[in-house]
Each structure stands twice: as C-alpha cells, then as structure tokens.
Design a protein around this motif. Sequence first.
Motif, short mmCIF file in Angstrom:
data_model
loop_
_atom_site.label_atom_id
_atom_site.label_comp_id
_atom_site.label_asym_id
_atom_site.label_seq_id
_atom_site.Cartn_x
_atom_site.Cartn_y
_atom_site.Cartn_z
N VAL A 168 0.93 -0.75 -0.24
CA VAL A 168 0.04 -0.38 -0.14
C VAL A 168 0.80 1.12 0.05
N THR A 179 3.46 3.71 2.76
CA THR A 179 3.13 2.70 4.45
C THR A 179 4.30 2.38 4.62
N THR A 207 2.11 -1.93 4.91
CA THR A 207 0.72 -2.96 4.79
C THR A 207 -0.08 -3.10 3.37
N GLU A 239 -2.08 -5.04 0.50
CA GLU A 239 -3.43 -5.43 0.73
C GLU A 239 -3.86 -6.47 -0.21
N GLU A 269 -8.51 -7.64 0.52
CA GLU A 269 -8.11 -7.27 2.37
C GLU A 269 -6.91 -6.02 2.51
N ARG A 270 -7.06 -5.36 3.37
CA ARG A 270 -5.59 -4.45 3.66
C ARG A 270 -5.27 -4.80 5.15
N ASN A 311 -1.79 -4.57 7.71
CA ASN A 311 -1.10 -4.33 8.57
C ASN A 311 -0.44 -5.64 8.55
N ARG A 370 -6.75 -5.59 10.51
CA ARG A 370 -7.03 -5.65 9.27
C ARG A 370 -8.29 -4.98 9.10
N THR A 371 -8.47 -4.83 7.13
CA THR A 371 -10.24 -4.08 6.77
C THR A 371 -9.80 -4.40 5.69
N VAL A 412 -11.68 -4.36 1.87
CA VAL A 412 -11.98 -3.22 1.06
C VAL A 412 -12.81 -3.08 0.10
N ARG A 422 -4.58 -1.10 -7.59
CA ARG A 422 -5.31 0.04 -7.08
C ARG A 422 -4.75 1.59 -7.63
#
Length: 462
Positions: free
Chosen positions: A111, A114, A117, A119, A142-143, A145, A151-152, A154, A172
């Motif tokens: 990403v 960063t 991190t 994706e 998903e993202r 760190n 986790r996030t 997306v 991206r």
Amino acid sequence: MPFAKRPARLLLAALIVVSATTVVAGYAESERTNDRVTGDPAVEQAFRSGSDAAVVGERDNVTVVATDSNAFVSDESDAPRAQAELAAFAPDGSVYYYQNDHTRYWDVDPVAGTSHTVEFVYADHLDAEECDGSVCTRNGVERVNLTTGERTDVFSRITAGKHSTRWHDADRIDDDRLLIADIAEDRAFIVNTTTGLIEWSWEARADYPVSSGGPFPEDWTHINDVEHVEIDGQEAVMVSLRNQDQVAFVGMDGELLENWTLGTDGDHATLYEQHNPDFIPAERGGPALLVGDSENGRIVEYQRENGEWVESWTWADQRMQWPRDADRLPNGHTLITDSNGDRVVEVDREGEIVWSADVGFPYEAERLGTSDESAGGESAASLGLPSREPAPENASLFDRVQNALPPAIGNGISYAFPRWVGLLEGSAIVVLLGSLLRWATLEYRWLDRTVSVRSPIEIRRK
C-alpha cells in the motif's frame, strides 16, 4: 487352480510389490534429503508454531508471499499445497507475519505511503447455507498491517454458482478505485470502493470470439492479471488473457489497442498460458513486459522495438516449473514465484540465485520497499541482463523424460501430487493402481465364470 490364473496372480502381485516399494522408497529418500519436498519443513513448522527462528536467508526488507491451494473445496488439510497462506519473511529470515484464514490467496501489493501494509486478493468457498442452497465464492480485497495485524475489508462480492476462485488480481489506481480481473465474467472492471459503483468495464466478448481460448463460458479467457498503465501518453488497461495466450491493452474508451497485443492464441512459442505480466514503462527502459510464461516453464521479457514485441530476456533453471510471477527489483534483481517448484527465488543480474524461500505452492511474492511489482525496476534490455536456460547436463534421466512430456501433463501431475512424486514415483503409482484394479476385475470375472458353469445340482450341494 487353473494354470492361467496362477501366473496372472503372481505377475500382478509382483507389480504391486515393486511399485509400492518404489513409492515408499521415493518418499523415504525425499524425507532423508529434503529433495522434491513440498515446501521447506522448517518454514512450514515456523508457520504453524509461530517460531521466531530464521528459516530463510537474510534480505534488506520484508518479503510477502501469497500461496494458492490444490485442495478440493471440502478437502483442506495442513499439507503445504492444501493450506492457502499469506506469509511474510522478516529481513533476518524469520516469519514476520502469517495467516491462513481464506480458502485462496492471490495477488498481493504494498500500500503506497506505508512501510508494512499490503492489500491482497482472496477467495472464500462458502457452504450451501450461505449460498441459498447452491455453491458460491466470496471474492474480495483485504488490507492488513503486517506489523500490528490490523485488517480491513476493502471490497468484496459473491459469485454465485461457482466454488472455484474468480478474481486473481486487483490493481490500485487511487485512494478510491480498484481495477479488478474478473474471471467469472471474462472482464476487467474499475470499482469505486467508497461508493461500491463500477465506473468502467471491458468485456472480452467485445473483441474475442468465443471459439478462442478455453471452454465457453466455464473458463473461457481466465483473465488472471490487470494493470493500469500509460500507453503513448494515454491511460490504458493491460489484461492477461491466459487461455488466449495473450497480453492485451485496452483504451479507456473500451477499444482494444490491437497493435500492442503480445501473443496469439495457440502460439505457444511466444506465450503459453501466462500469468502476472508486469509493464515496465519507457522511463525505466521500456516499454517492456516481464511475464511468468507458465506452461513454458520460464520467465520471459519482451521489449517494444519499432512497434513490435521482441524477446529480450529469459530465465529458467532445472527446477523451474509453472512460474506465475516475476518482479524486477530496483537493484536489477528479479524476484520469481515458481508455483510448481514450491519456491520464491531472487536472481541477480548475472542470473544466479542469491536468495530463496521454499514455500508450498506460492502464487505471488512482493519485496516491500521496492514499490509495487516491477514499477521500481528497469527493463532487461536497459540493464543488459544475460538470459539463462536450464543446463541439460545437470538433469537426471527422469528429469529429462519428465521435461519431454507436454507441459500441461507435467504441470497437471505436479498440481495433483506432492513434490516428492517424480516421474519414477508417478509411474509407480499408476502401475500400482492399475494392477490393483486389474486384479480385482479378473477375480470378479473368474468368480462369475465359475458360478455360471456350475449346474443347479452342484450349486445346491454347495
């Protein structure tokens, strides 16, 4: 016992004993030497135990690896090729991060802005209760760190009626937009992850006949990679149509840039069911394309010269089989993901391996701090990289025979069996199964024939 039965049974028994002994001996030898083992046992043990011991060589930054799986939907296990994983190796060679929560892992990208991190593209095979009584797959991005584990989600969508994975790549474009390779719909599309709306799409059916590539509509194009690029000062989308053996370029107006297409359907000398092409722009010595030429068992690069694609560099060694990713690093090295070789390797400018990680069935790898894929690296032509081919004199007899097989057959065997099953062990397994089946068939026929020739009186006496 009639004379004809005894020699047949003795022959079949001998074949079973010899073939079974060959399989057991092959497995035992692989355990002793760690040769042709699926993944490095030390690496796999570190994944499971959380050990912080070094299991690969040292490197300047974190190396992230996403792995595929050859398990059936309901047949996952702890075996390296059956367990899909996302793992990262620290600069000191220890395991920096690990997860195995998803059914499949595919593309992984750093990403921007960063340090640790990424994706990644994933797929989850869902059960009938989650799919209105049918089968379906959740495809998503998903993202995570890698340092904190945060986790996030997306973006994700469910593909109905499919239990196999349908997205292999996402690129991206900016903070809001993702470019996605959609295998299920044979298309590439750009989605705004903030609004959830699709802002652009291109369908292969607009430019390709359904008679090309794979079976339509089940697995026609198998679009496995996309990249947002600039061609002659204009935005474009690069699309890898695996089953058409082509890398194509599409303008934002939806028109195919035909004079930029690399490869032709069935021209396996150029590309053979490729994966993950990387576009190297003019400012880094291109335009050039660095491609995992999968069925040809090599990494190949093509340079754009006078409006044509010209082969400028290749790399392969004796072990390489079905590579599916290659990134040119800023230092001129190339990071290669060799799926059926169960490894990720880094080769220097002379073509020598300077770092490796044995991992079961890897799909893609990224070296953090070097930018996304090959964006920070230069073309082979500008660097003057020498090509490398496998040295035939270093190949065993069995390797030579196996290499003589059609690539699709050899890769199919490697996909279905663990790495310790070579040509000899594979042949022994075929003989073993064939002999058991033949013996069972003969015994049934002999029993049936014996019963049918008895008289009713003989049967009653029995």
